[in-house]
Scaffold this active site. Structure first.
Site, PDB file in Angstrom:
ATOM      1  N   HIS B  31       0.834  -1.201   0.000  1.00 52.61           N
ATOM      2  CA  HIS B  31       0.000   0.000   0.000  1.00 52.61           C
ATOM      3  C   HIS B  31       0.870   1.254   0.000  1.00 52.61           C
ATOM      4  CE1 HIS B  31      -2.501  -3.258   1.505  1.00 52.61           C
ATOM      5  NE2 HIS B  31      -3.565  -2.562   1.199  1.00 52.61           N
ATOM      6  N   GLY B 119      -3.659  -3.918  11.314  1.00 50.82           N
ATOM      7  CA  GLY B 119      -4.046  -4.300   9.957  1.00 50.82           C
ATOM      8  C   GLY B 119      -5.555  -4.457   9.902  1.00 50.82           C
ATOM      9  N   PRO B 120      -6.102  -5.376  10.686  1.00 49.35           N
ATOM     10  CA  PRO B 120      -7.554  -5.418  10.833  1.00 49.35           C
ATOM     11  C   PRO B 120      -8.006  -4.066  11.408  1.00 49.35           C
ATOM     12  CG  PRO B 120      -6.565  -7.448  11.625  1.00 49.35           C
ATOM     13  CD  PRO B 120      -5.441  -6.471  11.391  1.00 49.35           C
ATOM     14  N   ASN B 190      -7.905  11.500   4.126  1.00 51.26           N
ATOM     15  CA  ASN B 190      -7.551  11.683   2.706  1.00 51.26           C
ATOM     16  C   ASN B 190      -8.720  11.518   1.740  1.00 51.26           C
ATOM     17  OD1 ASN B 190      -7.950   8.917   2.456  1.00 51.26           O
ATOM     18  ND2 ASN B 190      -5.789   8.423   2.765  1.00 51.26           N
ATOM     19  N   ILE B 192     -10.289   9.137   0.687  1.00 57.19           N
ATOM     20  CA  ILE B 192     -10.254   7.990  -0.227  1.00 57.19           C
ATOM     21  C   ILE B 192     -10.217   6.698   0.576  1.00 57.19           C
ATOM     22  CG2 ILE B 192      -8.782   6.747  -1.894  1.00 57.19           C
ATOM     23  CD1 ILE B 192     -10.130   9.134  -3.147  1.00 57.19           C
ATOM     24  N   HIS B 265      -4.214   3.339  -3.399  1.00 60.26           N
ATOM     25  CA  HIS B 265      -4.348   2.859  -2.022  1.00 60.26           C
ATOM     26  C   HIS B 265      -3.600   1.550  -1.806  1.00 60.26           C
ATOM     27  CE1 HIS B 265      -6.592   1.947   1.789  1.00 60.26           C
ATOM     28  NE2 HIS B 265      -6.216   0.747   1.429  1.00 60.26           N
ATOM     29  N   ARG B 357     -18.398 -19.768  37.625  1.00 60.67           N
ATOM     30  CA  ARG B 357     -18.245 -18.302  37.592  1.00 60.67           C
ATOM     31  C   ARG B 357     -18.107 -17.748  39.002  1.00 60.67           C
ATOM     32  NH1 ARG B 357     -24.072 -15.210  37.070  1.00 60.67           N
ATOM     33  NH2 ARG B 357     -25.327 -16.841  38.047  1.00 60.67           N
ATOM     34  N   SER B 384     -22.788 -10.522  36.639  1.00 60.51           N
ATOM     35  CA  SER B 384     -23.060 -11.829  36.055  1.00 60.51           C
ATOM     36  C   SER B 384     -21.789 -12.641  35.860  1.00 60.51           C
ATOM     37  CB  SER B 384     -23.768 -11.662  34.712  1.00 60.51           C
ATOM     38  OG  SER B 384     -24.998 -10.989  34.876  1.00 60.51           O
ATOM     39  N   GLU B 411     -17.822  -4.866  23.877  1.00 66.03           N
ATOM     40  CA  GLU B 411     -16.975  -6.056  23.938  1.00 66.03           C
ATOM     41  C   GLU B 411     -15.727  -5.927  23.057  1.00 66.03           C
ATOM     42  OE1 GLU B 411     -20.193  -6.110  23.097  1.00 66.03           O
ATOM     43  OE2 GLU B 411     -21.198  -7.067  24.795  1.00 66.03           O
ATOM     44  N   PHE B 437     -20.998 -13.624  23.608  1.00 69.88           N
ATOM     45  CA  PHE B 437     -20.556 -12.352  23.068  1.00 69.88           C
ATOM     46  C   PHE B 437     -19.056 -12.326  22.811  1.00 69.88           C
ATOM     47  CE2 PHE B 437     -24.496 -11.154  25.511  1.00 69.88           C
ATOM     48  CZ  PHE B 437     -25.306 -11.384  24.401  1.00 69.88           C
ATOM     49  N   HIS B 473     -28.542 -16.136  23.516  1.00 69.22           N
ATOM     50  CA  HIS B 473     -27.534 -15.976  24.560  1.00 69.22           C
ATOM     51  C   HIS B 473     -26.801 -17.275  24.895  1.00 69.22           C
ATOM     52  CE1 HIS B 473     -29.355 -12.109  24.891  1.00 69.22           C
ATOM     53  NE2 HIS B 473     -28.678 -11.776  25.977  1.00 69.22           N
TER      54      HIS B 473
END
Lengths: 665, 665
Positions: B31, B119-120, B190, B192, B265, B357, B384, B411, B437, B473
C-alpha cells in the site's frame, strides 16, 4: 391527562406493564425494568402510528417494529397479545418455558409479529437500517406516480446498551449517510445499565453523536408524557431525508419499588415487588395477567384499521398490476421468495485458470441481470471480493433503485443490514468482505443462522493463499469456525465450475444463510471431461476422480484451492502404483444431510484417508476416521508470496503423496 | 519552508516516502498511498514529539506510537529504520517476503519498535486506548510528588477505515468517558478508501462525532504543513483531560501520478509510477532505497536524545527506589511480567455446589489482593460474570489507580483495550462477558493470540445451561470455535477446584491469551478424596476417576458442567458391570502439548470413548477415534430452565450410559 389521551389510555399502558411483570414473575426470570419504563412510548407507537394487520403478519407494506433491546421481550409479547396477534395469554404465562412462543429474547421464526430476532445488543438497530434500505429500494424501484406500493416506516426501541455497541455506531453512520428518512428509533434513555448507572461508562452526548451521523434528533424529557412522544414521532416523520432518533427519558422499572435502579433491569421483581407495582399502577395485586376490556379495545383498534389498510393496499396492488403487469409479476415473485424462470440456465462457464472470487464475480453479474432484486455490496472491498462494483450507479439517497451498496468499512453493520433486508422480504441480499473479517460480523452471521434468514456472504481471500498481506489477513481458523455455526451452509468451491454450483445453492436456499469461501489466487478450472461433473457439489461432497480400477487404496479429500493439488497428487500416486480416489468436499452441511448410503459410497468406511485444506485441521477428524491424516495449517500464516507459503506450510503434492504412502505402507 | 522546518526536513519526509514506495515496489505488493500522504505527520511526530530509545525498544516510559492503519506498514518500517531501530535496510528490501521482519502488516512480536499488531481496521485505535489506560493506572498508582515515573503519551495514526469500524467507535466513546488526556491520534483524512471516494459511504461529521464522545478535536487543512501539524500536537498536549483527534487533510499517494485516487491505495505504483514519484519528490528515479545523509541525521537525532531520556529516567527510578523501595520492587515485578512470591498459595477451596463463575469470582478477589497490577472489568456484566464489581472504586478520571474497569457494553473495544494494556506492560489485564458475546470481540481475541499478548478472558454463561435467556444468549459453537484459534488456550473447568487451576494457568502464561469458560449454573464441587486431584488440569486432561480394576471398557470424556454428569454415569455403568474411566479435559491445547506417552496413558489408543460437552460435537472426533460417540448440542439452544434443556438435549446420565453400552455391546 392530556387533550388526546385519557385514563383509558393510561390503563392500557399499565396493562402492558402488568402483563410484562406477570410474565417475568411467572418465569421467575427475565427483565421487568424495560417494559415498565418503555410501555408509554410503545403504546403511542403501536396505537397512533404503527400500521399492521395482526391477522396477516406478512403484509408487505406493514410498518416494521423492532425491539432492539430484546431483553425487554415481555414488552413485545404483551404488545403482540393485546394487539391481536396469534399469541394467546397462555403463551405469556409460559414466558421462557420449553415449547412456548415466548422465548427469553424475541426470535422471529418462533413468534408471529416478531420482525427480527434480538437480544445480542445492537443487532436490532442494524436490522432496522437494512429494513429501511429494503423499503427504500422497493419504493424507488416499483412505486409509480399515483401508485405507491411501498412506503412503510421502520420503527424501533433501542437502549443504552444498543447504542454503546460498535455495530450500531456503524449502522447509524450508514443510515445517516443514506438519509433513510423512514427510519425512526425511540431511545429508552433511562440512565441505567446492567451494572449500575450508565454514567460510570457512558457519558458521551448521544444526540450530538447522531447529529454528526446526519440524523434528526429530539429529546422527550418525560417518558410518561404520551403527547410529547406522539409529537416527537410526528416531527420525526416530517423530516423525510434523515433517520430520526428520539431520546425519551424514562425511569427503568417505573412503578416498582426498585424503580430507577439497576436492580430492576434483569431480575424479577419478586412477589412482593409485583404486588407493590400493581398497587402503584392501580391494579389489583391479587390478580395476574389481567386485561381490562377497555385496554384491550384500545389496543385492538390499530390492528383492525390495519386490516382495512391492507385491504386498501391490495386494491392498490390490483390497480398497479393492471397498469404495470410485468412489474407486478416481478414484485409477486420477489415477495414470495421465488426466482424468475430460467434464472440458472446457461450460467457462465470457465476454462484455464480462474480465481474462484473472479468466477463468483462473473456469476453474480449474470445473476444480477436475471434477478433484479438481488442487492448487496461489500465492506469497502468490492474490487477485491468481486462483488458488483460501481462508482456511479450506487444505492444512495436519490438513487435507491440502484443495487450496488457501499456499506463502508463496517462489516458488522453490513451483516445486520443484510439480515434486516432478508427479514424484510422482497430482496435477496448479499454482503462481501475478506474471510478473515467474517470475525468482525460473526454476531450477525449467527443471528442469520438462528433466524433462518436467506443471506449470502461472499468471503474471499480465503487462506494463506492470499499471500503477502500476512497473518493478520490470512484466515486459518475461519472456514472451520463458520462450519460450527448451526444452520449456516459453508461452501468452499474447488474451482470455477463448483463456484457456479455454490451460487445456485446459495440463491435457492430459503431457510438460512450461506457463506461462499473463495480464493484470491487463480485456480485451475478442472477438466470435467476427465473428472466428474461439478454438479456433484450440490450433494456437498462427491467423487471427483475415481481410483484406477474403482478400488481406492486411499481417498484424498480436499476443498477449495487444495482440490487441484490432490488431483495432481492422485496422478503421482498412480505412477507409484497406488490407487487413490479424489473426493471434493465443498459443503460439509450438505454432505452430512445426504443418506448414509451416499455418504458411505463417497467415503468408504474404514478406508485410508488424507484431507487437505489450507486451514486448521481440528474438525477434519470427523471425516478422516481413525487412520486418517489431516494436512492443514494449525498455526498462523506468514507474509510472503502464496506459492512460497504453500511450500513452507507443506500444502504440496509431495507431502500428500508422502502421507498417503505412510498411511497404506 | 517555515521558520522551524528546512529543506532538510522535507528531504527527510521524502526519504520516508521513497523508501516506502521502494519497499512496496520491491515486493510488488502493498500500500503506497498512505505512506506518501502521511509521511509529513509521521515525521513531525517522530522528530518533534516521540520519546523513544531505538536501542531499548522496551523502555517502560517511552511514548507509544501505533500505526492503526496497518496496511501502511512501509511507513512504519521506513520510520523504524531511519530512527535507528534494529531494522536494516535489507529488511525493507525484503518487505512482505518469507522470513523478513517486514511483514505485510505490522506484527509486534516480529519487529522491534512495532508496539502492536495492526491491519484489521480499528484494532490499533482500540489498543491505544488500552495503552493510555495502562499508563494512567501506573502513573496514578506509582508516581509520587517529585517522582514522575510514568507520563508517556500514546500517539497513533488512524485512517478512514479505522474510524468507520464499530470497534473504534466503542473505544473512542470509552476513551472520551475516561478523559485520557495523553492519547493523541492523527487522522489521515484523505477522502479515499479502497473502493473509491469515502463520500460514497462515509459522510458523517467525524470531528463532531468525536466532540460528542468528549474528545478534543482539531483540523489541519494541509497535510504537508509541518508547522501546522506540530502546532496541533502541541495544542492536543495542552488539553490534559481529553483525548485528542487531529484530522489532517492529506492527499493519498502524494507525489505519485495517481495521487488523490483510490488506485494508489493498495497497489504498487509500478516501475514508471515509482520513477515519476521520485522525480516529483526530487529523488533520482534510477536509484532505490536511497537514504541521504542529512535525512538520516535528522531521523536519528530523536533516538539519540531518547537514549539520554531513558538514562535520566533510570536515574529517576533509582531515586524512586531509594525513597519507595517496596513500590519500586512492585514496579520491577510488574514490568518484568513476574508475579509476587506466594501469589498462588492457599487460593480459595470450595465445597458443596458452586458455579464456576462464582468460584472464579472468589479466586479473582484473592488474586487481586495479591497482584496489585491485575486490572480489568467486564462489558457491563460484572455482576453476572463475577469479575470484580464496584460502584464506587472504579477506574475513572481522578481515580485511575482503581482496578475495576467499566468497559460499558463494548466487547470489541474491551478486547482491543486489554490487548493494548498487555502490550503496554506493567499490568495483567482481563476482560469478561458472556461466552456468546465472545463473537463480538473475536477480532481482538485473534490478534491477542497472534501477537502473544498475555490476556485473560472471563467468559461465563457457557452453554444452554444458562437456561431461560434462550438461544441468542446460549453459546453452542463458541467453545469449539475458540479452540480453533492458534495460540489461544481455552480452559473449561469442570468444577471449582479446576477453576483454581485454570486461573493459575492463565496468570502464569506469558506468551498468549487464555479464555476461561465458566458456568452460570451451580456445579458439584467434586470429591477429590475419591477422585484425582484437580492439579491434573494443568496437563490439559487427566484421569479423574479410573475404571474399576484399572482396565476401562470405555472412557468417558467431558469438560465443564458435563463433568459431574459423566462421573454419575460412571457409577451407573459400574452397577451394570461396565468399567468406565472418566477423563476430564478442561484444556485441549495443554493436553495436546503433553508427551505422547502421557496422552496415550490418558486416552488409550483404540479404546471405546464417549465425549460429553454441551456444545457442537464437530471437533471432538479428534479425541474420539473411529469408535467414539460424541454427545453434544449440534443445533441452537432454546429458552427454558436449564434442567429441562439438559433433558431435552440429551445431556443426561441415561444417554451417556446408553451410548457407552451401545459402543461396547
Amino acid at each position: 391527562m392530556s387533550a388526546t389521551y385519557t385514563e383509558a389510555d393510561l390503563l392500557a399502558v399499565n396493562t402492558i406493564r402488568t402483563l410484562s411483570i406477570d410474565g417475568v414473575q411467572a418465569a421467575n426470570s427475565g427483565h421487568p425494568g424495560l417494559p415498565l419504563g418503555a410501555a408509554p412510548m410503545a403504546y403511542v407507537l403501536w396505537t397512533r402510528f404503527l400500521r399492521f394487520n395482526p391477522l396477516d403478519p406478512h403484509w408487505p407494506n406493514r410498518d416494521r417494529f423492532i425491539l432492539s433491546a430484546g431483553h425487554g421481550s415481555m414488552l413485545l409479547y404483551s404488545l403482540l397479545h393485546l394487539a391481536g396477534y396469534d399469541l394467546p395469554l397462555e403463551e405469556l404465562k409460559h414466558f421462557r418455558q420449553w415449547g412456548s412462543k415466548t422465548p427469553g429474547h424475541p426470535e422471529s421464526h418462533m413468534t408471529a409479529g416478531v420482525e427480527v430476532s434480538t437480544g445480542p445488543l445492537g443487532q436490532g438497530f442494524g436490522n432496522g437500517v437494512g429494513m429501511a434500505m429494503a423499503e427504500a429500494f422497493l419504493a424507488a424501484t416499483f412505486n409509480r406516480p399515483a401508485h405507491t406500493l411501498f412506503d412503510h416506516y421502520t420503527y424501533g426501541i433501542v437502549s443504552d446498551g444498543d447504542l454503546m455497541e460498535g455495530i450500531s455506531a456503524e449502522a447509524a453512520s450508514l443510515a445517516g449517510h443514506l438519509q433513510l428518512g423512514k427510519l425512526i428509533y425511540l431511545y429508552d434513555d433511562n440512565l441505567i445499565s446492567l451494572d449500575g448507572p450508565t454514567n460510570l461508562a457512558f457519558t458521551e452526548d448521544v444526540l450530538l453523536r447522531f447529529q454528526a451521523y446526519g440524523w434528526h434528533t429530539q429529546r422527550v424529557s418525560d417518558g410518561n408524557d404520551l403527547d410529547a412522544i406522539e409529537a416527537a414521532v410526528h416531527a420525526a416523520q416530517a423530516v423525510t431525508d434523515k433517520p430520526s432518533l428520539i431520546a425519551v427519558r424514562t425511569i427503568i422499572g417505573f412503578g416498582s419499588p426498585k424503580a430507577g435502579s439497576s436492580k430492576v433491569h434483569g431480575s424479577p421483581l419478586g412477589p412482593d415487588g409485583v404486588r407493590a407495582t400493581k398497587q402503584a399502577l392501580g391494579f389489583d395485586p391479587d390478580q395476574s395477567f389481567v386485561v381490562p376490556g377497555v385496554a384491550l379495545e384500545l389496543m385492538r383498534a390499530p390492528g383492525e384499521s390495519g386490516a382495512q389498510l391492507q385491504k386498501a393496499w391490495e386494491q392498490q396492488f390490483a390497480a398497479y398490476a393492471a397498469a404495470f403487469p410485468t412489474d407486478a409479476a416481478t414484485i409477486r415473485l420477489a415477495l414470495a421468495g421465488e426466482l424468475p424462470s430460467g434464472w440458472d440456465t446457461d450460467l457462465p462457464a470457465f476454462s484455464g485458470e480462474v480465481a474462484t472470487r473472479d468466477a463468483s464475480g462473473k456469476i453474480m453479474e449474470e445473476l444480477s441481470r436475471r434477478i433484479p432484486w438481488l442487492i448487496g455490496g461489500s465492506a469497502d472491498l468490492s474490487e477485491s471480493t468481486k462483488t458488483p462494483a460501481s462508482l456511479t450507479k450506487t444505492f444512495q439517497y436519490g438513487s435507491y433503485q440502484e443495487r450496488v451498496i457501499w456499506f463502508g468499512v463496517r462489516e458488522h453493520a453490513m451483516g445486520a443490514a443484510v439480515n434486516g433486508m432478508a427479514a424484510h422480504g422482497g430482496v435477496i441480499p448479499f454482503g462481501g468482505t475478506f474471510l478473515t473479517f467474517s470475525d468482525y460480523m460473526r454476531g450477525a452471521i449467527r443471528l442469520a443462522a438462528l433466524s433462518h434468514y436467506p443471506v449470502t456472504y461472499v468471503f474471499t481471500h480465503d487462506s494463506i493463499g492470499l499471500g503477502e498481506d500476512g497473518p493478520t489477513h490470512q484466515p486459518v481458523e475461519q472456514v472451520m469456525s463458520l462450519r460450527l455455526i448451526p444452520n449456516l451452509h459453508v461452501i468452499r468451491p474447488g474451482d470455477a465450475a463448483e463456484t457456479v454450483e455454490a451460487w445456485k445453492s446459495a440463491i435457492t436456499r430459503r431457510d438460512g444463510p450461506t457463506a461462499l469461501i473463495l480464493s484470491r489466487q487463480k485456480l485451475a478450472v478442472l477438466d470435467r471431461s476427465k473428472l466428474a461433473s461439478a454438479e456433484g457439489a450440490a450433494k456437498g461432497a462427491y467423487i471427483l476422480s475415481e481410483a484406477a480400477g474403482g478400488a481406492p487404496a486411499v481417498t484424498l479429500m480436499a476443498t477449495g484451492s487444495e482440490l487441484e493439488i490432490v488431483v495432481a497428487a492422485q496422478a503421482v500416486l498412480a505412477e507409484k502404483g497406488i490407487a487413490a480416489r479424489v473426493v471434493s468436499m465443498p459443503c460439509w452441511e450438505l454432505f452430512a444431510a445426504q443418506p448414509t448410503e451416499y455418504r458411505e459410497r463417497v467415503l468408504v468406511p474404514g478406508g485410508a484417508r488424507v484431507s487437505v485444506e489450507a486451514g486448521v485441521t481440528l474438525g477434519w477428524q470427523r471425516w478422516l476416521g481413525e487412520r486418517g491424516i489431516a494436512i492443514g495449517v494449525d498455526t498462523f500464516g506468514a507474509s510472503a508470496p502464496a506459492k512460497i507459503l504453500y511450500e513452507k506450510y507443506g500444502l504440496t503434492v509431495d507431502k500428500i503423496v508422502e502421507a498417503a504412502q505412510g498411511l497404506i505402507g
